[in-house]
Design a protein around this motif. Sequence first.
Motif, PDB file in Angstrom:
ATOM      1  N   CYS A 155      -6.022  -4.130  78.114  1.00  0.00           N
ATOM      2  CA  CYS A 155      -6.078  -4.032  76.642  1.00  0.00           C
ATOM      3  C   CYS A 155      -7.214  -3.114  76.200  1.00  0.00           C
ATOM      4  N   ASP A 156      -8.365  -3.205  76.864  1.00  0.00           N
ATOM      5  CA  ASP A 156      -9.475  -2.301  76.552  1.00  0.00           C
ATOM      6  C   ASP A 156      -9.052  -0.853  76.759  1.00  0.00           C
ATOM      7  N   SER A 157      -8.390  -0.582  77.874  1.00  0.00           N
ATOM      8  CA  SER A 157      -7.986   0.776  78.216  1.00  0.00           C
ATOM      9  C   SER A 157      -6.944   1.323  77.256  1.00  0.00           C
ATOM     10  N   ALA A 158      -6.108   0.449  76.691  1.00  0.00           N
ATOM     11  CA  ALA A 158      -5.004   0.874  75.821  1.00  0.00           C
ATOM     12  C   ALA A 158      -5.331   0.766  74.339  1.00  0.00           C
ATOM     13  N   ALA A 159      -6.555   0.381  74.013  1.00  0.00           N
ATOM     14  CA  ALA A 159      -6.930   0.174  72.603  1.00  0.00           C
ATOM     15  C   ALA A 159      -7.231   1.518  71.944  1.00  0.00           C
ATOM     16  N   ALA A 163     -23.695  -4.594  73.295  1.00  0.00           N
ATOM     17  CA  ALA A 163     -23.939  -3.343  72.578  1.00  0.00           C
ATOM     18  C   ALA A 163     -22.801  -2.350  72.747  1.00  0.00           C
ATOM     19  N   ARG A 164     -21.776  -2.721  73.481  1.00  0.00           N
ATOM     20  CA  ARG A 164     -20.658  -1.819  73.738  1.00  0.00           C
ATOM     21  C   ARG A 164     -19.515  -2.030  72.753  1.00  0.00           C
ATOM     22  N   LEU A 165     -18.828  -0.954  72.430  1.00  0.00           N
ATOM     23  CA  LEU A 165     -17.597  -0.998  71.652  1.00  0.00           C
ATOM     24  C   LEU A 165     -16.542  -0.304  72.510  1.00  0.00           C
ATOM     25  N   ILE A 166     -15.630  -1.101  73.085  1.00  0.00           N
ATOM     26  CA  ILE A 166     -14.766  -0.611  74.159  1.00  0.00           C
ATOM     27  C   ILE A 166     -13.423  -0.140  73.605  1.00  0.00           C
ATOM     28  N   ALA A 167     -13.010   1.060  74.063  1.00  0.00           N
ATOM     29  CA  ALA A 167     -11.797   1.680  73.534  1.00  0.00           C
ATOM     30  C   ALA A 167     -11.026   2.394  74.636  1.00  0.00           C
ATOM     31  N   ASP A 168      -9.921   2.983  74.228  1.00  0.00           N
ATOM     32  CA  ASP A 168      -8.989   3.734  75.066  1.00  0.00           C
ATOM     33  C   ASP A 168      -9.709   4.671  76.043  1.00  0.00           C
ATOM     34  N   GLY A 169      -9.437   4.496  77.332  1.00  0.00           N
ATOM     35  CA  GLY A 169     -10.089   5.308  78.352  1.00  0.00           C
ATOM     36  C   GLY A 169      -9.716   6.770  78.305  1.00  0.00           C
ATOM     37  N   ALA A 170      -8.611   7.114  77.620  1.00  0.00           N
ATOM     38  CA  ALA A 170      -8.173   8.505  77.551  1.00  0.00           C
ATOM     39  C   ALA A 170      -9.158   9.381  76.793  1.00  0.00           C
ATOM     40  N   PRO A 175      -8.388   3.991  69.398  1.00  0.00           N
ATOM     41  CA  PRO A 175      -9.283   3.863  68.235  1.00  0.00           C
ATOM     42  C   PRO A 175      -8.552   4.160  66.932  1.00  0.00           C
ATOM     43  N   GLY A 176      -8.736   3.291  65.954  1.00  0.00           N
ATOM     44  CA  GLY A 176      -8.086   3.463  64.664  1.00  0.00           C
ATOM     45  C   GLY A 176      -6.739   2.781  64.580  1.00  0.00           C
ATOM     46  N   VAL A 177      -6.092   2.571  65.732  1.00  0.00           N
ATOM     47  CA  VAL A 177      -4.802   1.876  65.740  1.00  0.00           C
ATOM     48  C   VAL A 177      -5.010   0.402  66.033  1.00  0.00           C
ATOM     49  N   PHE A 178      -5.764   0.089  67.095  1.00  0.00           N
ATOM     50  CA  PHE A 178      -6.003  -1.299  67.471  1.00  0.00           C
ATOM     51  C   PHE A 178      -7.451  -1.711  67.203  1.00  0.00           C
ATOM     52  N   GLU A 179      -7.632  -2.969  66.907  1.00  0.00           N
ATOM     53  CA  GLU A 179      -8.966  -3.542  66.778  1.00  0.00           C
ATOM     54  C   GLU A 179      -9.666  -3.449  68.137  1.00  0.00           C
ATOM     55  N   LEU A 180     -10.884  -2.924  68.153  1.00  0.00           N
ATOM     56  CA  LEU A 180     -11.614  -2.733  69.399  1.00  0.00           C
ATOM     57  C   LEU A 180     -12.450  -3.967  69.740  1.00  0.00           C
ATOM     58  N   ARG A 181     -12.690  -4.150  71.047  1.00  0.00           N
ATOM     59  CA  ARG A 181     -13.477  -5.296  71.514  1.00  0.00           C
ATOM     60  C   ARG A 181     -14.940  -4.906  71.636  1.00  0.00           C
ATOM     61  N   ALA A 182     -15.795  -5.732  71.058  1.00  0.00           N
ATOM     62  CA  ALA A 182     -17.233  -5.539  71.205  1.00  0.00           C
ATOM     63  C   ALA A 182     -17.732  -6.392  72.353  1.00  0.00           C
ATOM     64  N   ASP A 183     -18.540  -5.809  73.223  1.00  0.00           N
ATOM     65  CA  ASP A 183     -19.119  -6.517  74.368  1.00  0.00           C
ATOM     66  C   ASP A 183     -20.611  -6.223  74.378  1.00  0.00           C
TER      67      ASP A 183
END
Length: 302
Positions: free
Chosen positions: A183-187, A199-206, A189-197
């Motif tokens: 889910c982190d890898s496919a999130a 100090a990190r804000l985790i988003a699409d690995g692409a 930005p702007g489309v899906f709600e991102l996960r905060a971990d």
Amino acid sequence: MNQTLAVRRKPRLWLPAWLRRLRRRKPRHLGVALAGGGARGLAHIGVLQVLHERGIAVHRLAGTSAGAIVAAMYAARPDPDWVEARMREFLESEPYRQLAFDQLVPTTGELSLTGKFKRHVAVNLFLLKSYLLPRQRLVDAVEFLLPVNRFEDLALPLTVSAVDLHGGDLLDTCSGDLVEAVCDSAAIPGVFELRADGARLIADGAVLAPVPVHALTECDYTIASDINHGQLNPLGELNIFALMVRAERLSQSNLAHVQAAAADLVVGPEVGATHWAAFEQLDHLVAAGKIACTRALRAART
């Protein structure tokens, strides 16, 4: 009188030189990297089907975004026909309908007054919110597609790439919670709600690793399935949003091609003109993956 019996030998299966060397070496490890690209990632299924049909065993996978989803499905059950069948079930399921991807694909009506009004509402929405879809809808979709929840339960080793938008770091995960990592890898930005971990804000690995060949350093040989090939559709009505999206797309495609070139063999399905949310084009995308993989293996003869 002695009689000589003719022994009919089985015809040898032709394989490219690099793959023949791989078969002779021990341990033999072939790694496959699956690129990100939304619905275009369905072409990976066709690529895996051709490898499976040719008897080319995959020993390790790496995936980003849509590539992470397909890679995780195959790593859980190394049967590409099962992956395709499960994806077809998903496209008829409630978790897929909740994603409402069909509303994100441009139509001919986008140039009408209604289309302009929709864009006006969307622009205002973008200014007020940081995402269109809550993360739980992505979680529901991934849980539907994956038969296991942890990396340790996979049949094949897998590395999934994501990115920290705060620190700009690439995050590779190969153990622990599989659903969370995918889910982190496919999130997007702007489309899906991102996960905060923390100090990190985790988003699409692409964002940083559209084709994660870097995660296959332990493999003897690597194949990259790069779904950023193909002719782009001409821009229609010019506006700020369309120009920004096209510029970002070209930048990402160039980065993808550079990263894919690090693999021993690059498979490039011609799916570049397909919208990232057009999952209903499953048949076309899988077929494109098959064609591209067959061509790539044939070209490797020289």
